[in-house]
Design a protein around this motif. Structure first.
Motif, PDB file in Angstrom:
ATOM      1  N   GLY A 156      29.300  35.874  51.354  1.00  0.00           N
ATOM      2  CA  GLY A 156      30.640  36.241  51.805  1.00  0.00           C
ATOM      3  C   GLY A 156      31.761  35.735  50.914  1.00  0.00           C
ATOM      4  N   PRO A 157      31.732  34.467  50.469  1.00  0.00           N
ATOM      5  CA  PRO A 157      32.824  33.965  49.622  1.00  0.00           C
ATOM      6  C   PRO A 157      32.981  34.735  48.307  1.00  0.00           C
ATOM      7  CG  PRO A 157      31.648  32.126  50.578  1.00  0.00           C
ATOM      8  CD  PRO A 157      30.856  33.375  50.913  1.00  0.00           C
ATOM      9  N   ILE A 165      36.549  38.863  45.642  1.00  0.00           N
ATOM     10  CA  ILE A 165      36.696  40.210  45.087  1.00  0.00           C
ATOM     11  C   ILE A 165      37.695  41.019  45.898  1.00  0.00           C
ATOM     12  CG2 ILE A 165      35.474  42.406  44.773  1.00  0.00           C
ATOM     13  CD1 ILE A 165      33.002  40.641  44.023  1.00  0.00           C
ATOM     14  N   PHE A 166      37.610  40.941  47.221  1.00  0.00           N
ATOM     15  CA  PHE A 166      38.462  41.776  48.068  1.00  0.00           C
ATOM     16  C   PHE A 166      39.945  41.432  47.941  1.00  0.00           C
ATOM     17  CE2 PHE A 166      34.606  42.812  50.789  1.00  0.00           C
ATOM     18  CZ  PHE A 166      34.508  44.106  50.274  1.00  0.00           C
ATOM     19  N   GLU A 195      37.607  38.035  34.373  1.00  0.00           N
ATOM     20  CA  GLU A 195      37.574  36.603  34.057  1.00  0.00           C
ATOM     21  C   GLU A 195      36.836  35.799  35.123  1.00  0.00           C
ATOM     22  OE1 GLU A 195      41.522  35.138  33.327  1.00  0.00           O
ATOM     23  OE2 GLU A 195      41.931  36.720  31.859  1.00  0.00           O
ATOM     24  N   GLN A 196      36.980  36.170  36.390  1.00  0.00           N
ATOM     25  CA  GLN A 196      36.447  35.370  37.493  1.00  0.00           C
ATOM     26  C   GLN A 196      34.994  35.685  37.858  1.00  0.00           C
ATOM     27  OE1 GLN A 196      39.135  35.851  40.801  1.00  0.00           O
ATOM     28  NE2 GLN A 196      40.653  34.470  39.927  1.00  0.00           N
ATOM     29  N   LEU A 197      34.565  36.915  37.686  1.00  0.00           N
ATOM     30  CA  LEU A 197      33.220  37.310  38.143  1.00  0.00           C
ATOM     31  C   LEU A 197      32.084  36.503  37.526  1.00  0.00           C
ATOM     32  CD1 LEU A 197      33.462  41.174  38.523  1.00  0.00           C
ATOM     33  CD2 LEU A 197      32.890  39.529  40.302  1.00  0.00           C
ATOM     34  N   LEU A 257      40.292  49.090  42.821  1.00  0.00           N
ATOM     35  CA  LEU A 257      41.124  47.939  42.491  1.00  0.00           C
ATOM     36  C   LEU A 257      42.607  48.265  42.662  1.00  0.00           C
ATOM     37  CD1 LEU A 257      39.161  46.706  39.365  1.00  0.00           C
ATOM     38  CD2 LEU A 257      38.980  45.919  41.739  1.00  0.00           C
ATOM     39  N   LYS A 258      43.378  47.236  43.015  1.00  0.00           N
ATOM     40  CA  LYS A 258      44.803  47.417  43.258  1.00  0.00           C
ATOM     41  C   LYS A 258      45.571  47.760  41.991  1.00  0.00           C
ATOM     42  CE  LYS A 258      45.014  44.076  47.046  1.00  0.00           C
ATOM     43  NZ  LYS A 258      45.582  42.767  47.429  1.00  0.00           N
ATOM     44  N   SER A 259      45.187  47.162  40.863  1.00  0.00           N
ATOM     45  CA  SER A 259      45.972  47.341  39.643  1.00  0.00           C
ATOM     46  C   SER A 259      45.135  46.965  38.426  1.00  0.00           C
ATOM     47  CB  SER A 259      47.214  46.457  39.685  1.00  0.00           C
ATOM     48  OG  SER A 259      46.846  45.095  39.514  1.00  0.00           O
ATOM     49  N   PRO A 260      45.589  47.339  37.244  1.00  0.00           N
ATOM     50  CA  PRO A 260      44.908  46.889  36.025  1.00  0.00           C
ATOM     51  C   PRO A 260      44.868  45.364  35.909  1.00  0.00           C
ATOM     52  CG  PRO A 260      46.344  48.729  35.514  1.00  0.00           C
ATOM     53  CD  PRO A 260      46.631  48.325  36.946  1.00  0.00           C
ATOM     54  N   ALA A 261      45.892  44.694  36.391  1.00  0.00           N
ATOM     55  CA  ALA A 261      45.902  43.221  36.366  1.00  0.00           C
ATOM     56  C   ALA A 261      44.761  42.661  37.199  1.00  0.00           C
ATOM     57  CB  ALA A 261      47.243  42.688  36.853  1.00  0.00           C
TER      58      ALA A 261
END
Length: 105
Positions: free
Chosen positions: A77-78, A83-84, A23-25, A12-16
Motif C-alpha cells: 500500500g505505501p 504513486i497516487f 526519480e522516486q520509483l 499522471l497529473k503533469s509532466p512534473a
C-alpha cells in the motif's frame, strides 16, 4: 492454473509528476518486490513511465486478478500511496485501508 498478465495505466497529473516518479520509483522497488515475494504468485513486475502523462505497471502472475490486487493493496500500500500522489483521480488512500476501492480502480 495458467499464468496471466496485466497492464495498469496510471494517468499522471503533469509532466512534473512523471519526472518525480522517475526519480522516486527506483527507491520504492525493494518494498514492492518484498511484497510480491510474500504474495508468491507474481513472476515478474515493473513500472514504466510510458510518457509524461502515463505510468504503467506490468506484471505476470498466477491466480485471480482481484485477489492479487487485494494482496498488493495490503502488502505494498505505501508504494501505491506514493504513486497516487501524482495520479489524476486516484482511489482513496491509504491504499491498505481502502483495499476494495484500490482493487476496483
Amino acid at each position: 492454473m495458467g499464468q496471466s498478465h496485466f497492464t495498469l495505466s496510471f494517468p499522471l497529473k503533469s509532466p512534473a509528476d512523471a519526472n518525480v516518479l522517475a526519480e522516486q520509483l527506483p527507491a520504492m522497488m525493494p518494498d514492492l518486490f518484498e511484497a510480491t515475494d510474500k504474495i508468491g504468485r507474481v513472476h515478474y513486475s515493473r513500472f514504466t513511465i510510458l510518457s509524461e502523462k502515463t505510468l504503467l505497471f506490468l506484471a505476470d502472475f498466477d491466480g485471480e486478478f482481484d485477489h492479487l490486487m487485494s494482496d498488493l493493496a495490503k502488502l505494498s500500500g505505501p508504494v501505491f500511496d506514493a504513486i497516487f500522489r501524482h495520479v489524476a483521480d486516484p482511489p482513496p488512500t491509504p491504499v491498505a485501508a481502502n483495499v476494495e476501492p484500490f482493487a476496483n480502480w
